[in-house]
Design an enzyme around this catalytic site. Structure first.
Site, PDB file in Angstrom:
ATOM      1  N   GLU A  36      84.586  46.465  53.520  1.00 44.74           N
ATOM      2  CA  GLU A  36      85.973  46.862  53.782  1.00 44.74           C
ATOM      3  C   GLU A  36      86.606  47.606  52.592  1.00 44.74           C
ATOM      4  O   GLU A  36      87.503  48.413  52.771  1.00 44.74           O
ATOM      5  CB  GLU A  36      86.767  45.600  54.171  1.00 44.74           C
ATOM      6  CG  GLU A  36      88.116  45.823  54.787  1.00 44.74           C
ATOM      7  CD  GLU A  36      88.148  46.774  55.976  1.00 44.74           C
ATOM      8  OE1 GLU A  36      89.147  47.470  56.115  1.00 44.74           O
ATOM      9  OE2 GLU A  36      87.160  46.826  56.758  1.00 44.74           O
ATOM     10  N   HIS A  38      85.033  49.832  50.651  1.00 48.56           N
ATOM     11  CA  HIS A  38      84.620  51.226  50.853  1.00 48.56           C
ATOM     12  C   HIS A  38      85.378  51.831  52.046  1.00 48.56           C
ATOM     13  O   HIS A  38      85.790  52.994  52.005  1.00 48.56           O
ATOM     14  CB  HIS A  38      83.119  51.309  51.139  1.00 48.56           C
ATOM     15  CG  HIS A  38      82.248  50.744  50.053  1.00 48.56           C
ATOM     16  ND1 HIS A  38      81.562  49.558  50.189  1.00 48.56           N
ATOM     17  CD2 HIS A  38      81.928  51.210  48.823  1.00 48.56           C
ATOM     18  CE1 HIS A  38      80.863  49.320  49.088  1.00 48.56           C
ATOM     19  NE2 HIS A  38      81.070  50.303  48.239  1.00 48.56           N
ATOM     20  N   GLN A  62      72.672  54.469  36.030  1.00 46.69           N
ATOM     21  CA  GLN A  62      73.768  53.590  35.595  1.00 46.69           C
ATOM     22  C   GLN A  62      73.377  52.120  35.531  1.00 46.69           C
ATOM     23  O   GLN A  62      74.220  51.266  35.273  1.00 46.69           O
ATOM     24  CB  GLN A  62      75.001  53.793  36.472  1.00 46.69           C
ATOM     25  CG  GLN A  62      74.886  53.261  37.889  1.00 46.69           C
ATOM     26  CD  GLN A  62      76.035  53.738  38.748  1.00 46.69           C
ATOM     27  OE1 GLN A  62      76.188  54.912  39.052  1.00 46.69           O
ATOM     28  NE2 GLN A  62      76.887  52.813  39.170  1.00 46.69           N
ATOM     29  N   GLY A 148      87.919  52.986  43.830  1.00 48.35           N
ATOM     30  CA  GLY A 148      88.635  51.717  43.933  1.00 48.35           C
ATOM     31  C   GLY A 148      89.024  51.179  42.563  1.00 48.35           C
ATOM     32  O   GLY A 148      88.253  51.278  41.607  1.00 48.35           O
ATOM     33  N   LYS A 150      89.055  48.222  41.921  1.00 49.14           N
ATOM     34  CA  LYS A 150      88.132  47.114  41.637  1.00 49.14           C
ATOM     35  C   LYS A 150      87.350  47.435  40.357  1.00 49.14           C
ATOM     36  O   LYS A 150      87.092  46.577  39.536  1.00 49.14           O
ATOM     37  CB  LYS A 150      87.188  46.968  42.836  1.00 49.14           C
ATOM     38  CG  LYS A 150      85.903  46.234  42.581  1.00 49.14           C
ATOM     39  CD  LYS A 150      86.108  44.765  42.738  1.00 49.14           C
ATOM     40  CE  LYS A 150      84.892  43.917  42.443  1.00 49.14           C
ATOM     41  NZ  LYS A 150      83.629  44.558  42.321  1.00 49.14           N
ATOM     42  N   ASP A 151      86.969  48.711  40.225  1.00 49.80           N
ATOM     43  CA  ASP A 151      86.275  49.179  39.024  1.00 49.80           C
ATOM     44  C   ASP A 151      87.287  49.983  38.201  1.00 49.80           C
ATOM     45  O   ASP A 151      87.198  51.207  38.094  1.00 49.80           O
ATOM     46  CB  ASP A 151      85.071  50.033  39.426  1.00 49.80           C
ATOM     47  CG  ASP A 151      84.095  49.251  40.276  1.00 49.80           C
ATOM     48  OD1 ASP A 151      83.291  48.504  39.716  1.00 49.80           O
ATOM     49  OD2 ASP A 151      84.160  49.346  41.515  1.00 49.80           O
ATOM     50  N   SER A 187      79.555  44.618  46.947  1.00 49.81           N
ATOM     51  CA  SER A 187      78.220  44.580  47.557  1.00 49.81           C
ATOM     52  C   SER A 187      77.402  43.454  46.944  1.00 49.81           C
ATOM     53  O   SER A 187      76.489  42.914  47.567  1.00 49.81           O
ATOM     54  CB  SER A 187      77.505  45.913  47.334  1.00 49.81           C
ATOM     55  OG  SER A 187      78.312  46.975  47.796  1.00 49.81           O
TER      56      SER A 187
END
Ligand code: AMP
Length: 296
Positions: A36, A38, A62, A148, A150-151, A187
């Site tokens: 959700e 993404h 990365q 996001g 989030k990061d 994820s």
């Protein structure tokens, strides 16, 4: 929705769409195993853009040598169904060989902003991110790119990269999407055992509790807030703290330990990285003193 796996075909498709006026082009880069969080980026892109391109690429550059590149969860069929449902026009899914046909000799590194937080714990990580995002920007040439919060450090690093290198794209930062119980969607949450999943709630809880304590005046200084984060997180026996920091955002500069948080100018970030077993989770809260004052 078209699924495209080569750079050449993607360039052709985008040229055609640009020619037909299907602009602006909105771009949502991901590593797949979509959720959700993404989906929220795709929806935001669809609101603003004539064409929505999503990339799904687990970028080896990365990941550190002891990180989870090989084990990173993948589910192509489910990802494509979600992307279509949420309004992607093109999903770009290149192979590692397509993106890195030869050993890479040109990389992008953003200094200072990557000295702390995940940059300190994961050497080379942000160089891998900045390099692949630069390549993807070069391939897609989007007008907008959606990331996001989030990061949050990634957003700060990429904004700086775009500004320093005069890239012609606007970075749009989108809010963190959480489960109903507060856990930030990731994820990597699939790696958690039932007990780890339960204890992982301590991340969002510690952010909420520190924010509430600031609003109530029970916590005032940076050191007091950090001590509270440590103590709330340590109440979960499985939690191993990587960092629990409070910095300015987006410059990511440290604050004096005795300074009062609600006297700081501009945005601040409370940023956490905590391990549960072998799974490392991150979470954060970006806020301004003004907005806390408004709640008091
Ligand atoms: P990833 O596939 O983990 O590389 O993430 C791709 C994009 O989705 C990045 O911009 C992330 O910040 C964003 N994202 C991941 N999880 C969330 C979430 N819970 N809420 C909002 N955005 C997210």
């Amino acid at each position: 929705m078209r699924v495209i796996r080569t750079i050449e075909q993607l360039r052709e498709a985008l040229e055609y769409l640009r020619g037909g006026g299907h602009t602006p082009i909105g771009f949502v880069p991901t590593m797949g195993y979509l959720h959700e969080g993404h989906a929220s980026l795709l929806r935001r892109a669809a609101e603003q853009s004539g064409t929505v391109v999503m990339s799904i690429f687990v970028n080896p550059l990365q990941f550190g040598p002891n990180e989870d590149f090989a084990a990173y969860p993948r589910d192509e069929a489910r990802d494509l169904a979600l992307a279509e449902r949420e309004g992607a026009d093109i999903v770009f899914m290149p192979s590692v060989e397509e993106m890195y046909p030869q050993a890479i000799r040109t990389t992008v590194s953003v200094s200072v902003l990557t000295d702390r937080l995940c940059g300190a714990s994961r050497p080379g990580h942000f160089e891998g991110v900045a390099t692949v995002v630069s390549k993807l920007f070069g391939i897609v040439q989007p007008d907008y790119a959606y990331f996001g919060l989030k990061d949050a450090q990634q957003v700060a690093v990429l904004r700086r990269m775009v500004s320093d290198l005069n890239m012609n794209v606007k970075i749009v930062a989108c809010p963190i999407v959480r489960e109903n119980d507060g856990l930030a969607l990731s994820s990597r949450n699939v790696y958690l055992s039932e007990e780890e999943r339960r204890q992982a709630l301590v991340l969002s809880r510690s952010l909420r509790e520190v924010r509430a304590a600031l609003e109530e005046g029970k916590v005032r200084t940076v050191n007091e807030a950090k001590a509270m984060l440590q103590s709330v997180i340590s109440s979960s026996p499985l939690a191993v703290i990587d960092y629990a920091e409070i910095l300015t955002f987006p410059a990511l500069e440290p604050l004096e330990g005795n300074s009062r948080l609600l006297e700081a100018d501009g945005e601040l970030i409370i940023a956490l990285a905590v391990k549960f077993g072998r799974t490392r989770l991150i979470d954060n809260n970006v806020f301004t003193a003004k907005e806390v004052h408004a709640l008091v």
